[in-house]
Design a protein around this motif. Sequence first.
Motif, PDB file in Angstrom:
ATOM      1  N   LEU B 129     -12.950   9.582  -2.753  1.00  0.00           N
ATOM      2  CA  LEU B 129     -11.780  10.171  -3.413  1.00  0.00           C
ATOM      3  C   LEU B 129     -12.063  10.384  -4.899  1.00  0.00           C
ATOM      4  CD1 LEU B 129      -8.816   8.230  -1.781  1.00  0.00           C
ATOM      5  CD2 LEU B 129      -9.216  10.693  -1.689  1.00  0.00           C
ATOM      6  N   VAL B 135      -9.723  11.136  -8.059  1.00  0.00           N
ATOM      7  CA  VAL B 135      -8.662  10.130  -8.019  1.00  0.00           C
ATOM      8  C   VAL B 135      -9.195   8.834  -8.636  1.00  0.00           C
ATOM      9  CG1 VAL B 135      -7.135   8.780  -6.544  1.00  0.00           C
ATOM     10  CG2 VAL B 135      -7.720  11.133  -5.934  1.00  0.00           C
ATOM     11  N   ILE B 139      -6.239   3.066  -8.913  1.00  0.00           N
ATOM     12  CA  ILE B 139      -5.078   3.296  -8.057  1.00  0.00           C
ATOM     13  C   ILE B 139      -5.483   3.297  -6.582  1.00  0.00           C
ATOM     14  CG2 ILE B 139      -3.236   4.891  -7.484  1.00  0.00           C
ATOM     15  CD1 ILE B 139      -2.705   4.181 -10.180  1.00  0.00           C
ATOM     16  N   MET B 143      -4.108   0.889  -3.493  1.00  0.00           N
ATOM     17  CA  MET B 143      -3.424   1.411  -2.308  1.00  0.00           C
ATOM     18  C   MET B 143      -4.171   0.991  -1.042  1.00  0.00           C
ATOM     19  SD  MET B 143      -0.819   2.942  -3.443  1.00  0.00           S
ATOM     20  CE  MET B 143      -0.607   2.293  -5.081  1.00  0.00           C
ATOM     21  N   ILE B 147      -3.001  -0.846   2.423  1.00  0.00           N
ATOM     22  CA  ILE B 147      -3.224  -0.235   3.737  1.00  0.00           C
ATOM     23  C   ILE B 147      -4.041  -1.175   4.617  1.00  0.00           C
ATOM     24  CG2 ILE B 147      -4.315   1.714   4.907  1.00  0.00           C
ATOM     25  CD1 ILE B 147      -3.647   3.386   2.393  1.00  0.00           C
ATOM     26  N   SER B 150      -1.886  -3.782   6.495  1.00  0.00           N
ATOM     27  CA  SER B 150      -1.166  -3.270   7.665  1.00  0.00           C
ATOM     28  C   SER B 150      -2.123  -2.897   8.785  1.00  0.00           C
ATOM     29  CB  SER B 150      -0.352  -2.038   7.280  1.00  0.00           C
ATOM     30  OG  SER B 150       0.498  -2.342   6.221  1.00  0.00           O
TER      31      SER B 150
ATOM     32  N   ILE C  80      -2.018  -0.790 -16.520  1.00  0.00           N
ATOM     33  CA  ILE C  80      -2.094  -1.225 -15.132  1.00  0.00           C
ATOM     34  C   ILE C  80      -1.288  -2.517 -14.953  1.00  0.00           C
ATOM     35  CG2 ILE C  80      -4.191  -2.585 -15.407  1.00  0.00           C
ATOM     36  CD1 ILE C  80      -3.889  -0.242 -12.564  1.00  0.00           C
ATOM     37  N   GLY C 289       3.638  -4.277  -5.178  1.00  0.00           N
ATOM     38  CA  GLY C 289       2.786  -3.178  -5.630  1.00  0.00           C
ATOM     39  C   GLY C 289       3.546  -1.964  -6.139  1.00  0.00           C
ATOM     40  N   TYR C 292       2.267  -0.373  -9.330  1.00  0.00           N
ATOM     41  CA  TYR C 292       1.130   0.536  -9.157  1.00  0.00           C
ATOM     42  C   TYR C 292       1.588   1.891  -8.624  1.00  0.00           C
ATOM     43  CZ  TYR C 292      -1.439  -3.906  -9.317  1.00  0.00           C
ATOM     44  OH  TYR C 292      -1.937  -5.113  -9.676  1.00  0.00           O
ATOM     45  N   ILE C 293       2.542   1.837  -7.679  1.00  0.00           N
ATOM     46  CA  ILE C 293       3.023   3.106  -7.134  1.00  0.00           C
ATOM     47  C   ILE C 293       3.721   3.903  -8.241  1.00  0.00           C
ATOM     48  CG2 ILE C 293       4.556   4.169  -5.429  1.00  0.00           C
ATOM     49  CD1 ILE C 293       3.905   2.025  -3.538  1.00  0.00           C
ATOM     50  N   LEU C 295       2.866   3.930 -11.313  1.00  0.00           N
ATOM     51  CA  LEU C 295       1.774   4.541 -12.068  1.00  0.00           C
ATOM     52  C   LEU C 295       1.297   5.806 -11.353  1.00  0.00           C
ATOM     53  CD1 LEU C 295       0.522   3.429 -14.657  1.00  0.00           C
ATOM     54  CD2 LEU C 295      -1.325   2.505 -13.278  1.00  0.00           C
ATOM     55  N   ALA C 296       1.184   5.705 -10.037  1.00  0.00           N
ATOM     56  CA  ALA C 296       0.762   6.870  -9.248  1.00  0.00           C
ATOM     57  C   ALA C 296       1.798   7.986  -9.353  1.00  0.00           C
ATOM     58  CB  ALA C 296       0.555   6.468  -7.796  1.00  0.00           C
ATOM     59  N   ILE C 299       1.299   9.759 -12.611  1.00  0.00           N
ATOM     60  CA  ILE C 299       0.154  10.666 -12.581  1.00  0.00           C
ATOM     61  C   ILE C 299       0.538  11.922 -11.814  1.00  0.00           C
ATOM     62  CG2 ILE C 299      -2.211  10.968 -11.759  1.00  0.00           C
ATOM     63  CD1 ILE C 299      -2.554   7.922 -12.128  1.00  0.00           C
ATOM     64  N   GLN C 383       4.661   0.658   7.749  1.00  0.00           N
ATOM     65  CA  GLN C 383       4.501  -0.172   6.552  1.00  0.00           C
ATOM     66  C   GLN C 383       3.588   0.476   5.530  1.00  0.00           C
ATOM     67  OE1 GLN C 383       4.408  -4.154   6.218  1.00  0.00           O
ATOM     68  NE2 GLN C 383       6.486  -3.926   6.974  1.00  0.00           N
ATOM     69  N   MET C 384       2.533   1.110   6.008  1.00  0.00           N
ATOM     70  CA  MET C 384       1.559   1.634   5.059  1.00  0.00           C
ATOM     71  C   MET C 384       1.877   3.055   4.601  1.00  0.00           C
ATOM     72  SD  MET C 384      -1.859   2.374   7.332  1.00  0.00           S
ATOM     73  CE  MET C 384      -1.969   1.021   8.478  1.00  0.00           C
ATOM     74  N   TYR C 387       1.838   3.936   0.840  1.00  0.00           N
ATOM     75  CA  TYR C 387       0.515   3.825   0.216  1.00  0.00           C
ATOM     76  C   TYR C 387      -0.382   4.993   0.635  1.00  0.00           C
ATOM     77  CZ  TYR C 387       2.508  -0.799  -0.249  1.00  0.00           C
ATOM     78  OH  TYR C 387       3.360  -1.818  -0.526  1.00  0.00           O
ATOM     79  N   VAL C 388      -0.296   5.355   1.916  1.00  0.00           N
ATOM     80  CA  VAL C 388      -1.073   6.505   2.382  1.00  0.00           C
ATOM     81  C   VAL C 388      -0.598   7.766   1.679  1.00  0.00           C
ATOM     82  CG1 VAL C 388      -1.665   7.902   4.385  1.00  0.00           C
ATOM     83  CG2 VAL C 388      -1.524   5.426   4.598  1.00  0.00           C
ATOM     84  N   THR C 390       0.697   7.955  -1.273  1.00  0.00           N
ATOM     85  CA  THR C 390       0.176   7.931  -2.640  1.00  0.00           C
ATOM     86  C   THR C 390      -1.241   8.486  -2.678  1.00  0.00           C
ATOM     87  OG1 THR C 390       1.466   5.945  -3.003  1.00  0.00           O
ATOM     88  CG2 THR C 390      -0.198   6.448  -4.639  1.00  0.00           C
ATOM     89  N   LEU C 391      -2.074   7.997  -1.761  1.00  0.00           N
ATOM     90  CA  LEU C 391      -3.463   8.459  -1.739  1.00  0.00           C
ATOM     91  C   LEU C 391      -3.543   9.960  -1.481  1.00  0.00           C
ATOM     92  CD1 LEU C 391      -5.626   5.795   0.113  1.00  0.00           C
ATOM     93  CD2 LEU C 391      -5.524   6.357  -2.309  1.00  0.00           C
ATOM     94  N   LEU C 394      -2.294  12.013  -4.489  1.00  0.00           N
ATOM     95  CA  LEU C 394      -3.240  12.015  -5.604  1.00  0.00           C
ATOM     96  C   LEU C 394      -4.482  12.829  -5.262  1.00  0.00           C
ATOM     97  CD1 LEU C 394      -3.059   8.422  -7.080  1.00  0.00           C
ATOM     98  CD2 LEU C 394      -2.012  10.515  -7.897  1.00  0.00           C
TER      99      LEU C 394
END
Lengths: 511, 364, 417
Positions: B129, B135, B139, B143, B147, B150, C80, C289, C292-293, C295-296, C299, C383-384, C387-388, C390-391, C394
């Motif tokens: 990434l 990216v 960050i 993340m 992940i 889970s 951070i 977290g 952090y999210i 922060l994402a 961005i 649950q994820m 986060y997924v 976010t990735l 970005l």
Amino acid sequence: MTDTTTTAAAAVSVRGVGKRFPGVVANHDVTLEVRPGTVHALVGENGAGKSTLMKILYGVQKPDEGEILVGGETVHFSSPSDAIKHGIGMVFQHFQLADNLTVLENVVLGAEKLHGIGDAARTEIRRISDAYGFGLDPDELVEDLGVGERQRVEILKVLYRGAKIIILDEPTAVLVPQEVDALFENLRELKSQGNTLLFISHKLDEVRAIADDITVLRRGTTVTSVKPADVTQHQLAELMVGEELPSPSTAESTVTDREVLEVRDLQVDDAQGRTVLSDINLTIHAGEVLGIAGVEGNGQTELVEAVVGMVRPTRGVVELSDQDVTSWGTRQRRESGVGYIPEDRHRHGLLLDAPLWENRILGHQTRKPSVKGGWVDKAGARIDAQRIVHEYDVRTPGIDTTARALSGGNQQKFIVGREMSGDPKLLIASHPTRGVDVGAQAAIWDHIREARRRGLAVLLISADLDELIGLSDSLKVILRGRIVADYDPQTVTPQQLGAAMTGAKTAGEEA
Amino acid sequence: MKTLQRAGLALAAPVLALVVAGIITSLVLVAAGDDPAAFWETMLAWPENRSLVNIINEASVLYLSGLAAAIGFRMNLFNIGVEGQYRVATFVAAYFAAQAFLPGYLNTVATILVAMLAGAAWAGIAALLRVTRGVSEVISTIMLNAIAVSLVAYLLRKVGSREGQTIVTDTVPQSGWIPGISLFPDSVTDMYGLVFLAVLAGIGFSVLLNRTRFGFDLRATGHSESAAVASGVDVKRMVIYSMLLSGAVAGLIGMPNLFGVSHNYGSTIQTGIGFAGIAVALLGRNHPLGIAAGALIFAYLSEQANPLGILAGISPEIIAVTQGVVVLCVVIAYEVVRRYRNKLEQRAVAEALEAPGPSKEVTA
Amino acid sequence: MTVSAPESSAALVKPTAARSYRIWIYLAVLVIALSTTRIFTGADDITSSGTLRAAVIAAIPIALAGLGGLWSERAGVVNIGLEGMMILGTLGAGYFTYHYGVWVGLLGAAVFGAVGGALHALATVTFGVDHIVSGVAINIIALGVASFLAEALFTGLPGGGPTQSPSLDRPPTISVPGLSGWTESLEDKGWFLVSDLAALLNVVVSQLSLFTLVALVLIFGTGWLLWRTPFGLRLRSCGESPSAAETLGVNVYRYKFVAVTMSGALAGMGGAFLALVASSGYQNGQTGGRGYIGLAAMIFGNWRPTGLLTGSLIFGYTDAARLRSGGESVHALLLVLSVALLAIAVWQLIRGARLAAVLAAVVGGLGLTWYLRTDTIPGDFTQMTPYVMTLLVLALASQQLRMPAADGQRYRRGEAG
């Protein structure tokens, strides 16, 4: 109050000022009188202490001793805002502008109380811009401006604050002769309106053209003050360096007919897809120095990086000794005999916090004597670092000293020594003597000439037209990413070069 | 003399940081109405033999985690994802080992390799990434940690079986276990047989960093990315390699426990080792020996804090405050020392310049 | 006179205006897409007022953390440590609300967060420590302090324990009397688009937490303060070119210090929202977290208030969707996402960005296959989701963004010129 000797109070008086940095005396016993309403030039070679003095006058740094008077009154500046309050403004050599902000934002920053940050400020900026013919649009982003325009933004910043004393730190260093003329027009206009100008330079012809008084700075202290009419350029130069000036003239030609570098139809686009370099064709033979003249930012950096392999060209071919290396990376090109003296030695030439012997390895990670196979040869690297320190007269206590601790000139000598190691076929020298004192400059020129005699091909990029004309076997001028003219260094004049560099010659009437 | 001064300066920072952290911890205790004297009495008592073994075990695991983080840090690559990489790798390894594709210790060796591969693969996502899409790895690794939690929970439910309150994978065949080493006859716990893994990794890290070309490129990139590029380093490739390497070492973290004690992966797996490893790496200034010292200090603090509740009536959580403050203080102290050292050196250079040079003096 | 392209400058200034305009188009497309999906899949909860309200509640803490990041990074300091400052905020909110009520609780959270921010400023601005390193250290400290103090402060209180505070009062909410019921009944009709919009309106006019209003004021207030006032110009100049700012007499250290401390205070308020609105008291590990999210989200929002709010709402929405009939809702969202990715793939292909197109197509294709082969999504995967997301976001957006020019760089006084 102390009694001043001059009849009218001097605009600025500097008396016995000294400044020490850890282990270095940058200024000592500096004494200077600037008459109001004049252009006062401060000359001295690189490292003579001009910049430190300017920073002290502008409150960026505090002096360790001595006193400064502005308009007869003793002042103590602890920050630039104190200097600004006393009517002092400064135009920096390295522009102090935020690219991502507009002209307006850059100008009003720190002076928001004067006219706010809105329409009143916009009107004022237009007024000043029109009064001096600057031609600036307050809402344009600074990143879209050219070098000359940026400098005018810097001057506008100073005027906007109502400064009456304006310090200009090597304002002509980044300009071509025609732009220098325009700048001098502006400066004369400023003087006629009662401003006092302190003009820092090491270009003596310019100083003699514009200054009313000249003060010479050498090795951190003021040597003397003279009137331009009373000295010749030659005398001034001797005052400045304390002895004969070196000149970069090359003796007999050593050019062979063996092609070392050939670049054909080269085109480079930047990350945004804009073409920054196009239709570049050039050939350098063994024993030949090819000089590239141009205003900074016209594609020189991209040309160098494309030849070194740091950027991928969009189109075109780079050949080293008849071998197509276009798809090669930097490492492979270096291995095949390319030396590279980068424009910005701190960013591209050194690991500042690593010792010199480790810096010897940089750029030679795959070659003897510093590396054997996949392993670092510490002993070999140390011995060879020692050799460079000796042969290139790098002033350092030892090779375990970090690169950061050395002076700029010694850092540069070390880089030159490193890049000449292992008998390169091609040397790419980007501003090889920038920021270097006269002694080191002469030494670097000698090394380049010596290597040229042995058959080295050199691509020389420089902003110093004397250096270009003196060292090169042939000259090309680059403008807006294209080669626009070829000259023979034996016959060309700086004025001709300047015309070609601004496009005045090829693109018809422009400024 | 000069080397002595250097060593003194290098040690000054962490010692200073420990002292300051001690003072702040005491202040926090006073503020919370606890007795600092009782705290220090418990903390500074000589550990029992059992505790000594625990400290060594904990330190070896923290050391591996610290190394994993340090590999990235040395080139200014912030792999905050050691936690996730360790988790994914340990799960995959436990599952693989339980299948017993290979006999005896061959299975052990293969499993360790699989763990490294799995850790590297998980770290590789962040590397890709960063390299292809720009990216920030900070960050993305954070993340990926979330992940990983889970994902592993889901997979564990698929392949594991319930055992009391927890779900565990099948047990690793006994022929591949690495028995503990008994240091003290009266201690109920033994030292991990795979402690040597940490030692090996440390030596490997040291050699790689200081003796190899790759290590030079890595450090050069960390010092100055632009200078590294100009010297011919392919930074994108370096990002991928060092991220993979970092993930591979992270994969080792769970191995001593897997083959020494638990013999399976359970939902009660120890968490927080990855984050602690970052702290340990910062404490040890990303230096192989420094990280070892940092790991020992952290392990000592955690182990000694365990009886705080019983002996001094203080929550053992206080030690997390101490650990955090140590890290912040130490990074500040390193910075202060670095500046001081630069000054000293500039002075030395100036003195050398004052002295008559070896060849003719041109001008100043 | 010199080399430049004056005709392009006008085009370069505009995108900011065009950008905020475009956001509304994107939002409209999103609502239509969701409405269509709801009708098509029958996953009613994906646009119910319940889900949307939950989405806002989930989004605000993220947005406040992101806003903290904005303050800090606009002044040139990467933060951070937002996660840690948020943790401190949850603790402050828990303690002060229990003893003095919700508004003092909010203030207490801000102060606790600000302390974390000031610490970060001390390390990065005064001592020049690497921003990421300092942030990581602050997160470790905050986690330790919060769990230690939680035990000291809440043990023995009625309903409290070593890891959680007693149950706390919620901040007051407001409803618009007539509109509230009308939108509800309209939503129940299940009409295409109309009911979805009614649900959206219902969120605004019914049971709106005052804390949400405070957060919105802070977000838009920040936009005004940073882009329309001298203070904001100076603060931003520290992030764009600190040396230029210094030469004009701006006290760069002070502005950075103020910005980073404010950043902590905002993250702390995000923590308060989490403890008081999103749940009913402090709990260990409550932030999960979100710093952090945040922060994402910042961005993603290109370092701008409206952008980060949009980003936060997307994250908040996925979070809410998983909480309310998670398996079904997220399953429906998977369809939306897959189709969107395929559309992006086509668009990227037209633009000539082949790599991005292939990437989007592969992920989109996998998503679509997954959608077609299943009826629901297992809990672990829901649950994820944030986060997924976010990735993914970005990965798709990173390269078109512009961060402040001097963001993350160390700055030392006296180096200008």
